[in-house]
Design an enzyme around this catalytic site. Structure first.
Site, short mmCIF file in Angstrom:
data_model
loop_
_atom_site.label_atom_id
_atom_site.label_comp_id
_atom_site.label_asym_id
_atom_site.label_seq_id
_atom_site.Cartn_x
_atom_site.Cartn_y
_atom_site.Cartn_z
N ASP A 159 -7.92 3.45 -3.82
CA ASP A 159 -7.02 2.55 -3.11
C ASP A 159 -6.56 1.45 -4.06
OD1 ASP A 159 -5.62 0.92 -1.42
OD2 ASP A 159 -7.23 0.66 0.04
N HIS A 180 -2.14 1.07 6.95
CA HIS A 180 -2.66 1.08 5.59
C HIS A 180 -2.85 2.52 5.14
CE1 HIS A 180 -4.36 -0.41 1.95
NE2 HIS A 180 -5.51 0.23 2.15
N CYS A 238 0.80 -1.23 0.00
CA CYS A 238 0.00 0.00 0.00
C CYS A 238 0.82 1.27 0.00
CB CYS A 238 -0.99 0.00 1.16
SG CYS A 238 -0.23 0.18 2.79
#
Length: 281
Positions: A136, A121, A82
């Site tokens: 995302d 995250h 991420c």
């Protein structure tokens, strides 16, 4: 280390090679900062650049500066997790003129809602015409393949799973509809995550012996027609749009390298072959 990190610019859009990035993800559309363009870029990114933690398992440091992100994910045609994936997209969207903010989150998939997981995250919040959207491209095998409107309790179709955002007290949960059940993907307070916080969380994620990414091998990529491709430890899975998964065991390092090349476009240097572990599930 902290002094060096703190001096790093928070934004590096001037250093982004948009032409190289768009060529990497196969995007040839408009570059105007619109919702349609945002979703097209997110879709192309998730279908092209794989989520992966191979460098973590190989003991390599994960760098988050603009030069390093582009070298690895764009020019070297690798993937990342991420902080790399959404870090790169953050730079790209800023360079295109979007109003975008990095948001922290706690991954909840596979955990009870009441269990506190690390805030490790990164999600992106984009403001357009008075409306907030989430992007995302870095949540593994469930990276949304479209931008999501930040609106509560609304079912949002994507080229893959249906999503929604719900609220529980002061917390917001991004959920995915999986085989008929809503599953928490991650939890947010909508607090921004500046670079220094991303650096700290990235260091924990990539070096702490208790980090999931130090103990599992994970590679994932979305494919057309709602398909998801995932390598989890010694198992390769193809999940169709209905949620049905076909799983194949990985017996040898040679099989793993072939799968990485064929399905994820990852070609590791020969020196890494012997050091990449096959983690038995």
């Amino acid at each position: 280390m902290m002094d060096q990190v703190a001096s790093t610019p928070a934004h590096g859009s001037d250093d982004v090679d948009l032409n190289a990035y768009f060529q990497r993800i196969g995007y040839e559309g408009s570059r105007e900062p619109t919702l349609a363009v945002l979703s097209d870029i997110v879709h192309a990114h998730v279908l092209t650049i794989p989520f992966e933690n191979l460098d973590v398992l190989l003991g390599r440091p994960i760098a988050l500066d603009a030069v390093s992100l582009q070298k690895k994910l764009v020019h070297d045609r690798r993937g990342g997790y991420c902080f790399e994936q959404n870090g790169l997209l953050l730079l790209v969207l800023e360079a295109m003129g979007y109003e975008v903010s990095p948001i922290s989150a706690r991954v909840k998939l596979g955990y009870p809602r009441g269990e506190i997981t690390p805030r490790t995250h990164l999600v992106l919040r984009i403001e357009m015409d008075g409306t907030s959207w989430l992007a995302d491209v870095g949540v593994g095998g469930l990276s949304p393949t479209a931008a999501l409107k930040f609106e509560l309790d609304q079912h949002q179709a994507t080229p893959h799973e249906t999503r929604r955002i719900v609220r529980d007290g002061d917390l917001y949960f991004h959920q995915a509809l999986l085989t008929g059940e809503w599953e928490d993907v991650y939890q947010m307070t909508m607090e921004e995550m500046p670079l220094i916080d991303r650096e700290v969380a990235n260091w924990y994620t990539s070096t702490n012996p208790k980090s999931r990414f130090k103990n599992i091998l994970m590679v994932a990529r979305a494919a057309p027609n709602g398909v998801r491709l995932t390598m989890l430890n010694d198992e390769f899975s193809v999940r169709d749009a209905s949620g049905k998964a076909t799983k194949t065991p990985i017996h040898t390092q040679g099989e793993m390298l072939e799968l990485l090349a064929e399905h994820f476009g990852i070609h590791l240097h020969e020196n890494d072959h012997a050091n990449l572990p096959i983690i038995r599930g």
